[in-house]
Scaffold this motif. Structure first.
Motif, mmCIF file in Angstrom:
data_model
loop_
_atom_site.group_PDB
_atom_site.id
_atom_site.type_symbol
_atom_site.label_atom_id
_atom_site.label_comp_id
_atom_site.label_asym_id
_atom_site.label_seq_id
_atom_site.Cartn_x
_atom_site.Cartn_y
_atom_site.Cartn_z
ATOM 1 N N THR A 32 -8.151 5.344 -15.224
ATOM 2 C CA THR A 32 -6.816 5.871 -14.951
ATOM 3 C C THR A 32 -6.036 4.814 -14.195
ATOM 4 O OG1 THR A 32 -5.551 7.540 -13.775
ATOM 5 C CG2 THR A 32 -7.700 7.004 -12.874
ATOM 6 N N TYR A 33 -4.770 4.628 -14.562
ATOM 7 C CA TYR A 33 -3.957 3.619 -13.896
ATOM 8 C C TYR A 33 -3.517 4.082 -12.512
ATOM 9 C CZ TYR A 33 -3.800 1.089 -18.263
ATOM 10 O OH TYR A 33 -4.146 0.389 -19.380
ATOM 11 N N ASP A 34 -3.436 5.382 -12.318
ATOM 12 C CA ASP A 34 -3.124 5.914 -10.999
ATOM 13 C C ASP A 34 -4.442 6.198 -10.300
ATOM 14 O OD1 ASP A 34 -2.259 7.151 -8.752
ATOM 15 O OD2 ASP A 34 -1.261 8.826 -9.747
ATOM 16 N N LYS A 35 -4.789 5.375 -9.321
ATOM 17 C CA LYS A 35 -6.112 5.487 -8.717
ATOM 18 C C LYS A 35 -6.297 6.795 -7.963
ATOM 19 C CE LYS A 35 -7.190 2.635 -5.643
ATOM 20 N NZ LYS A 35 -7.423 1.303 -5.105
ATOM 21 N N HIS A 36 -5.202 7.479 -7.628
ATOM 22 C CA HIS A 36 -5.307 8.774 -6.970
ATOM 23 C C HIS A 36 -5.052 9.919 -7.954
ATOM 24 C CE1 HIS A 36 -5.416 6.525 -3.261
ATOM 25 N NE2 HIS A 36 -4.267 5.958 -3.560
ATOM 26 N N TYR A 78 -10.544 -1.471 4.444
ATOM 27 C CA TYR A 78 -9.412 -1.512 3.521
ATOM 28 C C TYR A 78 -9.328 -0.232 2.693
ATOM 29 C CZ TYR A 78 -6.626 -2.625 -0.567
ATOM 30 O OH TYR A 78 -5.696 -2.570 -1.577
ATOM 31 N N LEU A 79 -10.466 0.256 2.210
ATOM 32 C CA LEU A 79 -10.467 1.479 1.407
ATOM 33 C C LEU A 79 -9.933 2.662 2.206
ATOM 34 C CD1 LEU A 79 -13.874 1.122 -0.471
ATOM 35 C CD2 LEU A 79 -11.572 0.762 -1.385
ATOM 36 N N ASP A 80 -10.191 2.662 3.493
ATOM 37 C CA ASP A 80 -9.635 3.713 4.342
ATOM 38 C C ASP A 80 -8.146 3.476 4.590
ATOM 39 O OD1 ASP A 80 -10.093 6.058 6.211
ATOM 40 O OD2 ASP A 80 -9.333 4.573 7.631
ATOM 41 N N LEU A 81 -7.761 2.203 4.716
ATOM 42 C CA LEU A 81 -6.365 1.868 4.991
ATOM 43 C C LEU A 81 -5.462 2.156 3.799
ATOM 44 C CD1 LEU A 81 -4.343 0.512 7.001
ATOM 45 C CD2 LEU A 81 -4.919 -1.668 5.901
ATOM 46 N N GLU A 82 -5.972 1.977 2.591
ATOM 47 C CA GLU A 82 -5.119 2.129 1.414
ATOM 48 C C GLU A 82 -4.843 3.586 1.050
ATOM 49 O OE1 GLU A 82 -6.613 0.715 -2.254
ATOM 50 O OE2 GLU A 82 -8.289 2.109 -2.332
ATOM 51 N N LYS A 83 -5.478 4.524 1.719
ATOM 52 C CA LYS A 83 -5.183 5.930 1.457
ATOM 53 C C LYS A 83 -3.722 6.213 1.819
ATOM 54 C CE LYS A 83 -9.924 7.446 2.376
ATOM 55 N NZ LYS A 83 -10.801 8.252 3.254
ATOM 56 N N PRO A 84 -3.031 7.035 1.041
ATOM 57 C CA PRO A 84 -1.609 7.287 1.306
ATOM 58 C C PRO A 84 -1.364 7.795 2.720
ATOM 59 C CG PRO A 84 -2.232 8.157 -0.842
ATOM 60 C CD PRO A 84 -3.505 7.730 -0.176
ATOM 61 N N LEU A 138 0.846 -1.192 0.000
ATOM 62 C CA LEU A 138 0.000 0.000 0.000
ATOM 63 C C LEU A 138 0.883 1.244 0.000
ATOM 64 C CD1 LEU A 138 -2.492 -1.166 2.788
ATOM 65 C CD2 LEU A 138 -2.828 -1.349 0.324
ATOM 66 N N ASP A 139 0.262 2.401 -0.120
ATOM 67 C CA ASP A 139 0.981 3.676 -0.017
ATOM 68 C C ASP A 139 0.865 4.182 1.418
ATOM 69 O OD1 ASP A 139 1.558 3.649 -2.741
ATOM 70 O OD2 ASP A 139 -0.197 4.831 -3.259
ATOM 71 N N TRP A 140 1.881 4.177 2.237
ATOM 72 C CA TRP A 140 3.182 3.560 2.099
ATOM 73 C C TRP A 140 3.355 2.668 3.306
ATOM 74 C CZ3 TRP A 140 2.385 8.617 0.475
ATOM 75 C CH2 TRP A 140 2.686 8.870 -0.883
ATOM 76 N N LYS A 141 2.848 1.469 3.184
ATOM 77 C CA LYS A 141 2.819 0.493 4.262
ATOM 78 C C LYS A 141 2.587 -0.881 3.656
ATOM 79 C CE LYS A 141 -1.728 2.474 4.669
ATOM 80 N NZ LYS A 141 -1.362 3.618 3.818
ATOM 81 N N TRP A 142 2.712 -1.908 4.486
ATOM 82 C CA TRP A 142 2.540 -3.284 4.032
ATOM 83 C C TRP A 142 1.377 -3.932 4.782
ATOM 84 C CZ3 TRP A 142 5.147 -5.193 -0.053
ATOM 85 C CH2 TRP A 142 6.319 -4.542 -0.448
ATOM 86 N N LEU A 143 0.536 -4.625 4.038
ATOM 87 C CA LEU A 143 -0.582 -5.365 4.621
ATOM 88 C C LEU A 143 -0.320 -6.854 4.451
ATOM 89 C CD1 LEU A 143 -3.473 -5.669 5.773
ATOM 90 C CD2 LEU A 143 -4.320 -5.428 3.422
ATOM 91 N N PHE A 144 -0.393 -7.601 5.557
ATOM 92 C CA PHE A 144 -0.187 -9.046 5.543
ATOM 93 C C PHE A 144 -1.467 -9.732 6.005
ATOM 94 C CE2 PHE A 144 3.924 -7.054 6.466
ATOM 95 C CZ PHE A 144 4.678 -7.528 5.401
ATOM 96 N N ILE A 145 -2.014 -10.583 5.143
ATOM 97 C CA ILE A 145 -3.246 -11.308 5.441
ATOM 98 C C ILE A 145 -2.909 -12.789 5.589
ATOM 99 C CG2 ILE A 145 -5.564 -11.895 4.635
ATOM 100 C CD1 ILE A 145 -5.559 -9.320 3.014
ATOM 101 N N VAL A 147 -6.713 -7.987 -5.833
ATOM 102 C CA VAL A 147 -6.030 -8.374 -7.070
ATOM 103 C C VAL A 147 -6.904 -8.071 -8.278
ATOM 104 C CG1 VAL A 147 -4.998 -10.291 -8.341
ATOM 105 C CG2 VAL A 147 -4.720 -10.159 -5.864
ATOM 106 N N ASP A 148 -8.205 -8.293 -8.139
ATOM 107 C CA ASP A 148 -9.150 -8.066 -9.236
ATOM 108 C C ASP A 148 -9.507 -6.593 -9.391
ATOM 109 O OD1 ASP A 148 -10.185 -9.491 -11.275
ATOM 110 O OD2 ASP A 148 -11.925 -10.265 -10.208
ATOM 111 N N MET A 149 -8.959 -5.740 -8.501
ATOM 112 C CA MET A 149 -9.129 -4.287 -8.566
ATOM 113 C C MET A 149 -10.597 -3.872 -8.543
ATOM 114 S SD MET A 149 -6.083 -3.323 -11.287
ATOM 115 C CE MET A 149 -6.057 -1.594 -10.803
ATOM 116 N N CYS A 150 -11.348 -4.469 -7.615
ATOM 117 C CA CYS A 150 -12.769 -4.123 -7.515
ATOM 118 C C CYS A 150 -13.232 -4.161 -6.065
ATOM 119 C CB CYS A 150 -13.614 -5.055 -8.377
ATOM 120 S SG CYS A 150 -13.394 -6.819 -8.017
ATOM 121 N N VAL A 151 -12.435 -3.579 -5.165
ATOM 122 C CA VAL A 151 -12.844 -3.511 -3.762
ATOM 123 C C VAL A 151 -13.986 -2.518 -3.590
ATOM 124 C CG1 VAL A 151 -12.068 -3.020 -1.411
ATOM 125 C CG2 VAL A 151 -10.517 -4.132 -3.026
#
Length: 413
Positions: A329-333, A267-273, A147-154, A294-298
């Motif tokens: 857009t490839y850059d989601k932000h 997750y949507l809140d967590l993935e914010k930079p 993520l920006d800028w951290k790691w998520l481990f599931i 992975v499917d880019m549809c959260v």
């Protein structure tokens, strides 16, 4: 005028002492790549050492002979044999060409074998040089998201997740599935194995093992990914089976690092930079979350990549889909405004985060039925307003009641 006193030359002892001091400083360097805690990393370190020694077989003689010739044929050496007309020696040519050729052959064979044996997608065949993998051994599955800028481990088997903290059992095969949320990154734990790239919309894999317990290992991003790149470091702990079970139980019970349940909104809140994020624990995880990442549809209502590819495989949406492609857009932000609307008239447009709305009730990660059904109407395609393909079942509609497939967008401000 009196002369200035000339400083006496430094004694050899002083120079030797300075050299030893510098050598002592180098001893503090972290040589984890050559002394790792995992068998895969150890084999990679051995490969580096062997390759270096093979190359030194050429480098050292060449440097030595260069210094020897420079000294022997110096201008002041009148006894050196001077032969200006000499230009060829068969024996010397054989040595000059044969030695490097043999080294290249050895390096090529070593590289070819190691590339296959240390393939990160290849299941490891041993715990260490003396311990092969038993037939009953089940690898620990860990899903990694950059993520920006951290790691998520599931941890899908345990149903827990962490941020910026990785805990694994010792002497157990590890299987990592790696992806990213926005930009390309690189997952690297030097004590465990080599670095593996993490890319959005794609999944890479890594098989490894840790052979030594410890809580002083470090993982980090090895690929620059923006302003918070330097803070993408996380501690790695290798514990025994009992310690790992106790850690999982502690995460489920909560604690000072507890962050609740990891679902799509969380997750949507967590993935914010964000930068320098402290470690977090999630006691429960949505089982389908990683597949949707992975499917880019959260995001609710967003079309998954697998669904989009299924539509394309059936012929696409014709001209009706052009508007959707233009909005992607490839850059989601990338569409988020950097300036206030009063200073930037286009801020309202740049803040728009658009995607293609889902048409089907497609489960993330599910196998897609690519059966092509012949259209009932074989007239030429007319573009916008075209009925949805007959093989697609729109959510909430019957197959017999087909309505025009119109592009739509969802904005998040």
């Amino acid at each position: 005028m009196p002369r200035r006193p000339v400083a006496p030359p430094r004694a050899p002892v002083t120079r030797i002492a300075a050299a030893l001091a510098l050598t002592g400083a180098l001893s503090a360097c972290n040589t984890v790549v050559l002394k790792p805690a995992g068998d895969v990393a150890q084999q990679q370190g051995d490969l580096v050492v062997i390759s270096t020694l093979l190359m030194l077989l050429i480098i050292v003689p060449v440097i030595g002979l260069t210094l020897f010739f420079a000294f022997k044929y110096r201008a002041s050496n009148k006894e050196a044999n001077y032969q200006p007309d000499w230009d060829h020696s068969t024996q010397l040519e054989l040595v000059i060409w044969a030695a490097p050729l043999l080294i290249i052959i050895c390096l090529g064979a070593l590289t070819w074998v190691s590339t296959h044996l240390l393939d990160p997608y290849r299941t490891i065949g041993r715990i260490d040089p003396e311990t092969p993998i038993s037939a009953q051994a089940e690898p620990l599955e860990v899903d990694v998201v950059a993520l920006d800028w951290k790691w998520l481990f599931i941890y899908p088997e345990q149903g827990v997740a962490t941020v910026n903290e990785l805990v694994v059992p010792t002497n157990r095969p590890l299987h990592f599935r790696i992806t990213a949320s926005s930009v390309m990154n690189s997952f690297y734990v030097p004590a465990m194995a080599g670095q593996i790239y993490a890319m959005p919309g794609m999944e890479t894999r890594l098989n490894a093992v840790m052979n030594r317990t410890g809580d002083d290992f470090i993982g980090f991003s090895a690929n620059y990914s923006g302003a918070g790149f330097s803070g993408m470091r996380f501690p790695v702990r290798s514990v025994d089976d009992a310690g790992f079970a106790a850690w999982v139980a502690d995460v489920k019970d909560g604690g000072e690092k507890a962050a609740g349940t990891l679902d799509a909104p969380k997750y949507l809140d967590l993935e914010k930079p964000s930068e320098n994020v402290p470690a977090m624990h999630f006691a429960n995880v949505d089982a389908k979350l990683y597949g949707r990442i992975v499917d880019m549809c959260v995001e609710p209502g967003k079309m998954c990549m697998s669904e989009m590819m299924a539509i394309d495989a059936r012929g696409g949406l014709g001209k009706a889909g052009i508007h959707n492609v233009e909005m992607l857009t490839y850059d989601k932000h990338g569409r988020e405004a950097a300036l206030d609307a009063t200073r930037n008239p286009d801020a309202a447009l740049t803040r728009e985060l658009a995607w293609v709305r889902a048409l089907c009730e497609q489960e993330a990660g599910a196998v897609i039925d690519n059966t092509v059904v012949a259209p009932a109407d074989k007239n030429s395609l007319t573009g916008f307003g075209l009925s949805a393909p007959q093989s697609l079942s729109l959510a909430g509609q019957n197959d017999s009641q087909s309505t025009p497939a119109r592009p739509s967008k969802t904005s998040r401000n």
